[in-house]
Design a protein around this motif. Sequence first.
Motif, short mmCIF file in Angstrom:
data_model
loop_
_atom_site.label_atom_id
_atom_site.label_comp_id
_atom_site.label_asym_id
_atom_site.label_seq_id
_atom_site.Cartn_x
_atom_site.Cartn_y
_atom_site.Cartn_z
N ASN A 10 0.84 -1.20 0.00
CA ASN A 10 0.00 0.00 0.00
C ASN A 10 0.87 1.25 0.00
N THR A 11 0.26 2.37 -0.29
CA THR A 11 0.95 3.65 -0.25
C THR A 11 1.29 4.01 1.19
N GLY A 12 2.51 4.42 1.43
CA GLY A 12 2.94 4.83 2.76
C GLY A 12 2.43 6.23 3.06
N LYS A 13 1.30 6.32 3.76
CA LYS A 13 0.67 7.60 4.05
C LYS A 13 1.28 8.30 5.26
N TYR A 14 1.92 7.54 6.14
CA TYR A 14 2.42 8.08 7.40
C TYR A 14 3.93 7.92 7.47
N LYS A 15 4.58 8.81 8.26
CA LYS A 15 6.03 8.74 8.41
C LYS A 15 6.40 8.49 9.87
N CYS A 16 7.36 7.62 10.07
CA CYS A 16 7.88 7.35 11.41
C CYS A 16 8.59 8.61 11.91
N PRO A 17 8.29 9.06 13.12
CA PRO A 17 8.94 10.27 13.63
C PRO A 17 10.42 10.06 13.96
N VAL A 18 10.85 8.81 14.08
CA VAL A 18 12.24 8.52 14.43
C VAL A 18 13.12 8.45 13.20
N CYS A 19 12.71 7.65 12.20
CA CYS A 19 13.58 7.44 11.04
C CYS A 19 12.96 7.88 9.72
N CYS A 29 2.86 0.08 11.33
CA CYS A 29 3.60 0.97 12.24
C CYS A 29 4.16 0.17 13.41
N LYS A 30 3.30 -0.67 14.01
CA LYS A 30 3.74 -1.48 15.15
C LYS A 30 4.85 -2.44 14.75
N LYS A 31 4.68 -3.08 13.60
CA LYS A 31 5.70 -4.01 13.11
C LYS A 31 7.01 -3.27 12.85
N HIS A 32 6.92 -2.10 12.25
CA HIS A 32 8.11 -1.29 11.98
C HIS A 32 8.84 -0.94 13.27
N GLU A 34 8.76 -2.47 16.12
CA GLU A 34 9.30 -3.67 16.76
C GLU A 34 10.54 -4.22 16.04
N GLU A 35 10.55 -4.14 14.71
CA GLU A 35 11.57 -4.85 13.95
C GLU A 35 12.58 -3.97 13.22
N ASN A 36 12.14 -2.84 12.68
CA ASN A 36 12.99 -2.12 11.73
C ASN A 36 13.46 -0.75 12.14
N CYS A 37 12.81 -0.10 13.08
CA CYS A 37 13.10 1.30 13.36
C CYS A 37 14.44 1.46 14.07
N LYS A 38 15.30 2.26 13.44
CA LYS A 38 16.61 2.56 14.02
C LYS A 38 16.75 4.07 14.07
N PRO A 39 17.02 4.64 15.26
CA PRO A 39 17.13 6.09 15.38
C PRO A 39 18.22 6.72 14.52
N ASN A 40 19.28 5.99 14.19
CA ASN A 40 20.36 6.57 13.40
C ASN A 40 20.19 6.30 11.92
N GLN A 41 19.00 5.90 11.52
CA GLN A 41 18.73 5.57 10.12
C GLN A 41 17.65 6.49 9.59
N ILE A 42 17.85 7.06 8.42
CA ILE A 42 16.86 7.92 7.79
C ILE A 42 16.40 7.23 6.52
N LEU A 94 -2.24 20.96 10.31
CA LEU A 94 -1.75 21.81 9.23
C LEU A 94 -0.33 21.44 8.82
N LEU A 95 0.53 21.21 9.79
CA LEU A 95 1.91 20.86 9.49
C LEU A 95 2.00 19.50 8.79
N ASN A 96 1.20 18.54 9.23
CA ASN A 96 1.17 17.24 8.57
C ASN A 96 0.64 17.36 7.15
N TYR A 97 -0.36 18.20 6.98
CA TYR A 97 -0.94 18.44 5.65
C TYR A 97 0.13 18.96 4.69
N VAL A 98 0.90 19.94 5.13
CA VAL A 98 1.96 20.51 4.29
C VAL A 98 3.08 19.49 4.08
N ASP A 99 3.43 18.76 5.12
CA ASP A 99 4.51 17.77 5.04
C ASP A 99 4.20 16.67 4.03
N LYS A 100 2.96 16.25 3.96
CA LYS A 100 2.57 15.16 3.06
C LYS A 100 2.11 15.64 1.69
#
Length: 137
Positions: A10-19, A29-32, A34-42, A94-100
Amino acid sequence: MVNCTVCDQNTGKYKCPVCRAQYCSVPCCKKHKEENCKPNQITEKNETVETTTKESQKKPEFVTEDTVPNELLERLRESKKLKEMFKVSDLKKLLNYVDKSDNPYKDVQTAMRDPLFTEFVDECLKIVDPLQNQQDF
């Protein structure tokens, strides 16, 4: 449009605030997290870039006359007034609207009609360019 970095269906509508990885739903989001989110990764556009040193985070890749120095960006992060403003859900929307947005220039112009957004922008400008703001008055 970027696909979800978790399910890739599916289209990624949301962004992780960490990476900043994009995902499509709460389960992804939950799976990400638990398994993939790394703070030093963008993650942007399904390409992963490892940030290896603090030095690479300090220096912008492309510097222009509008580049804001890191010390001023830190002041934005520490601003009590901005923190209070972020508690207002309408500003977050508003900020999310502009960001996306697919057309951020147009959507910033639209958002500037909202007094809350304008107040937010003014406060940011007072912090990053205090001398210019004094000249405007």
